[in-house]
Design an enzyme around this catalytic site. Sequence first.
Site, mmCIF file in Angstrom:
data_model
loop_
_atom_site.group_PDB
_atom_site.id
_atom_site.type_symbol
_atom_site.label_atom_id
_atom_site.label_comp_id
_atom_site.label_asym_id
_atom_site.label_seq_id
_atom_site.Cartn_x
_atom_site.Cartn_y
_atom_site.Cartn_z
ATOM 1 N N ILE A 23 0.845 -1.191 0.000
ATOM 2 C CA ILE A 23 0.000 0.000 0.000
ATOM 3 C C ILE A 23 0.883 1.245 0.000
ATOM 4 O O ILE A 23 2.001 1.216 0.532
ATOM 5 C CB ILE A 23 -0.962 -0.018 1.214
ATOM 6 C CG1 ILE A 23 -2.019 1.085 1.119
ATOM 7 C CG2 ILE A 23 -0.206 0.026 2.519
ATOM 8 C CD1 ILE A 23 -3.157 0.950 2.103
ATOM 9 N N CYS A 24 0.385 2.270 -0.652
ATOM 10 C CA CYS A 24 1.028 3.580 -0.654
ATOM 11 C C CYS A 24 2.399 3.508 -1.330
ATOM 12 O O CYS A 24 2.499 3.092 -2.476
ATOM 13 C CB CYS A 24 1.109 4.098 0.775
ATOM 14 S SG CYS A 24 1.341 5.858 0.930
ATOM 15 N N HIS A 25 3.464 3.881 -0.626
ATOM 16 C CA HIS A 25 4.802 3.904 -1.213
ATOM 17 C C HIS A 25 5.504 2.555 -1.156
ATOM 18 O O HIS A 25 6.593 2.403 -1.704
ATOM 19 C CB HIS A 25 5.651 4.977 -0.528
ATOM 20 C CG HIS A 25 5.272 6.358 -0.930
ATOM 21 N ND1 HIS A 25 4.163 7.000 -0.403
ATOM 22 C CD2 HIS A 25 5.817 7.218 -1.822
ATOM 23 C CE1 HIS A 25 4.059 8.189 -0.950
ATOM 24 N NE2 HIS A 25 5.043 8.356 -1.816
ATOM 25 N N SER A 36 -2.986 -1.019 -2.852
ATOM 26 C CA SER A 36 -3.883 0.110 -2.587
ATOM 27 C C SER A 36 -3.089 1.401 -2.593
ATOM 28 O O SER A 36 -1.869 1.400 -2.502
ATOM 29 C CB SER A 36 -4.587 -0.040 -1.237
ATOM 30 O OG SER A 36 -5.669 -0.924 -1.316
#
Length: 98
Positions: free
Chosen positions: A28-30, A77
């Site tokens: 998720i994210c980075h 995500s």
Amino acid sequence: MPKHLHPGLQDPELLQHVVPVGAPGAAICHAIWMLVEADAVRDRTLTSWPSLQTDVRNAGGTWVDQEVVTDGSLVTSRKPDDLPAFNAAMLDVLGAVG
């Protein structure tokens, strides 16, 4: 690499062995940068924090702006606000494997 990861998890070589065999995974994210570094996004569709979309595309992946994306056994995500959908998708993947 995300600097707050456990030192043993900062080596993309681990992902180079796990992702291709279809082991369940999630980012998720980075954290998607770990997948990019491991050359594990090629020919996959995924999402991430929007600023990583060029990195994903340059690594041969398809980036989409969606709450959650499941590509095989890989769940991705965009951000913490997406956690409910991310968690549900990951549970689905784990249920299919287990």
